[in-house]
Design a protein around this motif. Structure first.
Motif, short mmCIF file in Angstrom:
data_model
loop_
_atom_site.label_atom_id
_atom_site.label_comp_id
_atom_site.label_asym_id
_atom_site.label_seq_id
_atom_site.Cartn_x
_atom_site.Cartn_y
_atom_site.Cartn_z
N VAL A 69 -22.02 4.95 -0.35
CA VAL A 69 -21.41 4.20 0.52
C VAL A 69 -19.97 4.65 0.66
O VAL A 69 -19.50 5.26 -0.20
N ARG A 70 -19.50 4.53 1.97
CA ARG A 70 -18.17 4.79 2.15
C ARG A 70 -17.17 3.54 2.31
O ARG A 70 -17.74 2.60 2.84
N ILE A 71 -16.21 3.41 1.32
CA ILE A 71 -15.43 2.42 1.39
C ILE A 71 -14.07 2.65 2.15
O ILE A 71 -13.01 3.39 1.39
N PRO A 72 -13.91 2.29 3.01
CA PRO A 72 -12.61 2.62 3.89
C PRO A 72 -11.55 1.54 3.56
O PRO A 72 -11.92 -0.03 3.15
N VAL A 73 -10.47 1.99 3.26
CA VAL A 73 -9.25 0.98 2.72
C VAL A 73 -7.91 1.34 3.43
O VAL A 73 -7.71 2.35 3.48
N THR A 74 -7.59 0.33 4.05
CA THR A 74 -6.15 0.45 4.77
C THR A 74 -5.06 -0.16 3.66
O THR A 74 -5.38 -1.24 3.24
N TRP A 75 -4.33 0.73 3.11
CA TRP A 75 -3.15 0.21 2.09
C TRP A 75 -1.78 -0.09 2.68
O TRP A 75 -0.93 -0.88 1.79
N SER A 76 -1.47 0.02 3.61
CA SER A 76 -0.06 -0.06 4.35
C SER A 76 0.19 -1.52 4.06
O SER A 76 1.53 -2.05 3.81
N GLY A 77 -0.66 -2.40 4.25
CA GLY A 77 -0.02 -3.95 4.19
C GLY A 77 -0.23 -4.30 2.89
O GLY A 77 0.23 -5.46 2.61
N HIS A 78 -0.61 -3.56 2.01
CA HIS A 78 -0.37 -3.90 0.40
C HIS A 78 0.41 -2.85 -0.40
O HIS A 78 0.06 -2.72 -1.43
N GLN A 79 1.28 -2.57 0.31
CA GLN A 79 2.42 -1.22 -0.21
C GLN A 79 3.66 -1.63 0.38
O GLN A 79 3.87 -2.14 1.61
N SER A 80 4.52 -1.22 -0.51
CA SER A 80 6.17 -1.60 -0.18
C SER A 80 6.31 -0.35 0.94
O SER A 80 5.99 0.73 1.00
N ALA A 81 6.96 -0.68 1.89
CA ALA A 81 7.36 0.00 3.37
C ALA A 81 8.48 1.27 3.11
O ALA A 81 8.59 2.20 3.61
N GLY A 82 9.08 1.05 1.85
CA GLY A 82 10.07 1.96 1.56
C GLY A 82 9.72 2.67 0.11
O GLY A 82 9.00 2.03 -0.72
N THR A 83 10.70 3.84 -0.17
CA THR A 83 10.38 4.24 -1.37
C THR A 83 10.44 3.48 -2.51
O THR A 83 11.29 2.31 -2.61
N PRO A 84 9.53 3.35 -3.60
CA PRO A 84 8.49 4.39 -4.09
C PRO A 84 7.56 4.26 -3.47
O PRO A 84 6.36 4.49 -4.04
N TYR A 85 7.04 3.30 -2.34
CA TYR A 85 6.05 2.91 -1.79
C TYR A 85 4.74 2.50 -2.56
O TYR A 85 3.65 3.08 -2.79
N THR A 86 5.29 1.40 -3.22
CA THR A 86 4.22 1.01 -4.56
C THR A 86 3.18 0.09 -3.84
O THR A 86 3.47 -0.65 -3.19
N ILE A 87 2.04 0.55 -4.34
CA ILE A 87 0.74 -0.07 -3.88
C ILE A 87 0.80 -1.36 -4.71
O ILE A 87 0.75 -1.52 -5.98
N ASP A 88 0.44 -2.47 -4.06
CA ASP A 88 0.31 -3.94 -4.79
C ASP A 88 -0.77 -3.82 -5.94
O ASP A 88 -1.80 -3.35 -5.82
N ALA A 89 -0.42 -4.20 -7.29
CA ALA A 89 -1.35 -3.90 -8.30
C ALA A 89 -2.76 -4.70 -8.18
O ALA A 89 -3.62 -4.55 -8.64
N THR A 90 -2.51 -5.98 -7.48
CA THR A 90 -3.63 -7.05 -7.36
C THR A 90 -4.59 -6.38 -6.44
O THR A 90 -5.74 -6.41 -6.72
N PHE A 91 -4.13 -5.86 -5.31
CA PHE A 91 -4.81 -5.22 -4.40
C PHE A 91 -5.55 -4.03 -4.87
O PHE A 91 -6.88 -3.67 -4.80
N LEU A 92 -4.85 -2.90 -5.63
CA LEU A 92 -5.65 -1.94 -6.24
C LEU A 92 -6.67 -2.26 -7.13
O LEU A 92 -7.62 -1.57 -7.19
N THR A 93 -6.38 -3.23 -7.94
CA THR A 93 -7.17 -3.82 -8.92
C THR A 93 -8.54 -4.21 -8.06
O THR A 93 -9.75 -4.04 -8.69
N ARG A 94 -8.49 -4.92 -7.15
CA ARG A 94 -9.46 -5.43 -6.15
C ARG A 94 -10.28 -4.13 -5.75
O ARG A 94 -11.59 -4.23 -5.57
N VAL A 95 -9.52 -3.22 -5.06
CA VAL A 95 -10.33 -1.93 -4.64
C VAL A 95 -11.17 -1.29 -5.74
O VAL A 95 -12.23 -1.11 -5.70
N LYS A 96 -10.55 -1.22 -6.93
CA LYS A 96 -11.25 -0.70 -8.10
C LYS A 96 -12.54 -1.46 -8.27
O LYS A 96 -13.60 -1.02 -8.71
N GLN A 97 -12.30 -2.83 -8.34
CA GLN A 97 -13.61 -3.65 -8.65
C GLN A 97 -14.80 -3.33 -7.74
O GLN A 97 -15.66 -3.32 -7.98
#
Length: 547
Positions: A69-97
């Protein structure tokens, strides 16, 4: 951990045996499926109409014979728009799940950066350093989060990359820069990433020869055996979009497919570089929310030959499914016959025919009708109606690849000749799936006058027929409409049939593109071969239609 629909968190992913040879590993991923319009939806997982993903979805995909399976992910809405561009931990955990659920089913998984490509990566020409910094930060976080996953997880740098206001030379530079940076960052995070298969796209994921040559050169420069090339294929564009009168899977459309897959083979596969066609399908088909822009039988021929060309070229293909193939709630295929054709094409050829519908006039004598068989290397076995074989010589005759349904048999099949499909028969071959042929009764459709604001709903008595395409011309013969380079306008963009409500809608895109006060003649082409003319004139926001 995020739990969808009460489903428990995933167990540790299965460590399936993955061939060390990249060519063998990618071959083992065939066939593949896309979890489209889900984790890549904007802004959230359910925003584009699909339900939250649960483990049973991947159970279904595996049970249906898919290996990856290919799992496309758009990260921008779950990431800070400025440095250090942190990805939201809850979203990252969901993607990993979600990834771990698929891995636990023994599926290969390909994970990417998806709509970010046009949301912010496309600005590289005007904001190079910021874009590169964010891209690097994004991949640093993703690679770190997934570094200990099994080798059955693949990472793809960016989906359909594009660059606004850039020259061709700049686009090539930016593409190489992103792929190289992605490669460096992932490899440096170590763990499983040190030898993980990394997937690199061409510009736009387009299988153009120059773009594939650029990618091949870039991959060679990286001196890394564990790389995979990716492109997408949605067919010859006029056919895929149903524009310019290309309603059939004709010789031109077929040759485009043959040539494209041959290029993949000669550019990559022949050199030992595996190819993952990360998306394939048709741009306008299927979409269960709209009328079929591509006629079903013509689409069936397309998918049948695509499977064959992929096998000839030695590439792995991932069906793009945004919810129009598999119902994500019931886990049932919306069109089981279509899926059967696609699935069969992964391993064998199926015979087809010149049409999937025989149209019989409502009135007058019923006459014999002839179709052309396309055996595709198989042997024609005969015609069946359900479990009953039709009788050669009486019900039909065969001469070479021409099959003729006799007048008496057609008379039986149409019965009382009610409008629409009266019966369905099958042409069966020695391999693959049978070819279904609907027998339908029709009369010339009748349109009525109408007035609308911004768009026009034309009352239509379809009388058993189906709309194929629409031409539009001004009185002087010049083309009218948004696609003014052709008289044939785009299905579901300029016009669309509304069969349940007995209407044809002339859509705002078309209305807005025609000249105020200049009459336009529309010619509607139907699949029976019938045409009906209609006249429209726009005056301000009002559009009037007459027969």
């Amino acid at each position: 951990m995020f739990v969808a629909g009460g489903t428990t968190a995933a167990a540790a992913p299965a460590h399936r045996s993955v061939p060390s040879d990249p060519m063998a590993a990618v071959a083992a991923m065939q066939p593949s499926w896309n979890l489209g319009n889900t984790l890549d939806a904007i802004p959230d997982e359910t925003s584009w109409g699909n339900p939250l993903v649960t483990k049973p979805l991947f159970d279904t995909i595996r049970a249906q014979g898919f290996h990856s399976v290919r799992i496309p992910v758009t990260w921008s809405g779950h990431q800070s728009a400025g440095t250090p561009y942190t990805i939201d931990a809850t979203f990252l955990t969901r993607v990993k799940q979600v990834v771990d659920w698929a891995l636990a089913d023994g599926l290969y998984v390909e994970l990417n950066v998806h709509h970010d490509s046009w949301q912010w990566i496309a600005n590289m020409a005007s904001d190079h350093d910021t874009v590169l910094a964010r891209f690097n930060a994004t991949w640093q976080q993703i690679a770190t989060a997934f570094r200990d996953e099994p080798r059955s997880l693949l990472l793809e740098s960016v989906n359909e990359p594009q660059f606004n206001n850039a020259t061709d030379a700049q686009k090539t530079q930016f593409m190489n820069e992103l792929n190289t940076s992605f490669h460096t960052i992932v490899r440096q995070t170590g763990g499983g990433n040190a030898s993980r298969l990394l997937v690199l796209p061409t510009l736009g994921c387009t299988p153009d020869q120059t773009l594939m040559d650029n990618l091949s050169a870039e991959m060679t420069s990286l001196h890394d055996h564990n790389l995979v090339a990716t492109v997408h294929y949605y067919g010859y564009w006029p056919f895929s979009a149903n524009i310019a009168g290309t309603t059939r899977f004709d010789a031109t459309t077929q040759q485009d497919m043959v040539d494209t897959f041959a290029r993949m083979r000669s550019t990559f596969v022949a050199k030992g570089i595996p190819v993952y066609v990360g998306e394939f399908g048709l741009l306008s088909y299927p979409d269960y929310t709209q009328p079929d822009a591509v006629e079903r039988g013509e689409a069936m021929k397309y998918f049948e030959q695509l499977g064959y060309q992929a096998r000839l070229s030695g590439v792995t293909t991932a069906l793009w499914d945004a919810g129009s193939f598999l119902n994500r709630t019931s886990f049932q295929w919306r069109d089981p016959g279509l899926f059967a054709q696609i699935k069969s094409a992964y391993t064998t050829r199926s015979g087809t025919a010149s049409t999937d519908t025989v149209y019989v006039p409502k009135s007058g004598a019923v006459t014999a009708q002839t179709l052309t068989l396309n055996p595709n290397g198989a042997r024609f076995l005969g015609l069946w109606r359900g479990t009953t074989p039709l009788v050669p010589g009486r019900d039909y005759t065969v001469a070479g690849n021409q099959i003729t349904l006799t007048a008496p048999e057609l008379t039986t099949l149409v019965g009382n000749r009610a409008y629409g499909v009266n019966a369905t028969i099958q042409a069966r071959y020695s391999s693959g799936v049978p070819w279904s042929i609907a027998v339908a009764t029709f009369d010339q459709p009748v349109l009525s006058a109408a007035t609308g604001t911004g768009s026009l709903s034309v009352p239509a008595q379809f009388r058993g027929d189906r709309l194929a395409t629409m031409e539009a011309r001004y009185a002087d013969g010049t083309n009218a409409g948004p696609a003014n380079w052709t008289s044939y306008q785009q299905f579901n963009t300029a016009f669309s049939p509304d069969y349940p409500h007995n209407a044809i809608t002339v859509l705002p895109t078309f209305v807005n593109a025609i000249t105020d006060g200049s009459p336009v003649t529309l010619t509607f082409h139907f699949w029976s071969g019938t045409t009906v003319t209609y006249h429209v004139t726009k005056s301000g926001t009002t559009i009037t239609g007459t027969t």
